[in-house]
Design an enzyme around this catalytic site. Structure first.
Site, mmCIF file in Angstrom:
data_model
loop_
_atom_site.group_PDB
_atom_site.id
_atom_site.type_symbol
_atom_site.label_atom_id
_atom_site.label_comp_id
_atom_site.label_asym_id
_atom_site.label_seq_id
_atom_site.Cartn_x
_atom_site.Cartn_y
_atom_site.Cartn_z
ATOM 1 N N HIS A 53 0.979 -1.013 0.190
ATOM 2 C CA HIS A 53 0.032 0.173 -0.224
ATOM 3 C C HIS A 53 0.968 1.304 -0.112
ATOM 4 O O HIS A 53 1.979 1.310 0.466
ATOM 5 C CB HIS A 53 -0.926 0.014 1.422
ATOM 6 C CG HIS A 53 -1.964 -1.082 1.252
ATOM 7 N ND1 HIS A 53 -1.741 -2.160 1.759
ATOM 8 C CD2 HIS A 53 -3.328 -1.084 0.814
ATOM 9 C CE1 HIS A 53 -2.748 -3.114 1.672
ATOM 10 N NE2 HIS A 53 -3.538 -2.299 1.195
ATOM 11 N N ASP A 101 26.857 0.237 -6.116
ATOM 12 C CA ASP A 101 27.089 1.137 -7.412
ATOM 13 C C ASP A 101 28.133 2.142 -7.295
ATOM 14 O O ASP A 101 28.945 2.316 -8.359
ATOM 15 C CB ASP A 101 25.651 1.882 -7.465
ATOM 16 C CG ASP A 101 25.615 2.837 -8.896
ATOM 17 O OD1 ASP A 101 26.209 2.368 -10.039
ATOM 18 O OD2 ASP A 101 25.406 3.851 -8.867
#
Length: 160
Positions: A79, A128
């Site tokens: 949600h 990264d």
């Protein structure tokens, strides 16, 4: 003991979003943690504050915060939530970095997925940014440490 069923799966086996419309709003808290194992050479880069992409720890911390806010866009049956507080900390630990996310909300459903997502994306951001120095980094031990609120009450992980 009564057999428990998965709330995100219909009797037919099809996935479903849980209907929380009748649940009362309560204060919700979730804390998750994980780590990324990094070579000593890569840790020197992290400690000095930077790569060509910038400060590794601060960038990863901000990525974790943003990820928590975007969890419903990433996990199909989550949600969308209004999050009242997000705190992501990243600290050096033996062999790498420990990442912890604390999420607080008042709502009808818990914030465990937001905390776990924040930790995961913060770790991926470190990877990264540092991969040019260490492609052998390992992200692991991502887990829920604590959750509070809702019908199921408090969960506190027993660390072994």
């Amino acid at each position: 003991m009564a057999k428990r069923r998965l709330s995100h799966v219909k009797a037919s086996g099809a996935p479903q979003m849980v209907d929380v419309s009748r649940k009362p709003s309560t204060d919700r808290v979730a804390v998750a943690a994980g780590r990324i194992r990094i070579s000593e050479e890569a840790m020197r880069v992290v400690r000095t504050g930077g790569t060509a992409k910038g400060n590794v720890v601060e960038t990863a911390r901000l990525a974790g915060i943003l990820a928590a806010k975007r969890t419903a866009s990433l996990i199909p049956l989550c949600h969308p939530l209004s999050l009242d507080h997000i705190d992501v900390t990243i600290e050096e630990c033996p062999g790498g970095l420990r990442i912890e996310a604390r999420i607080r909300s008042r709502g009808r459903t818990g914030v465990e997925m937001e905390a776990l997502t924040a930790v995961s994306v913060a770790a991926l951001t470190v990877y990264d940014m540092v991969k040019a120095v260490d492609r052998a980094m390992v992200i692991d031990d991502i887990r829920l440490l604590r959750k509070e609120g809702g019908r199921s009450g408090t969960y506190l992980r027993k660390e072994s």
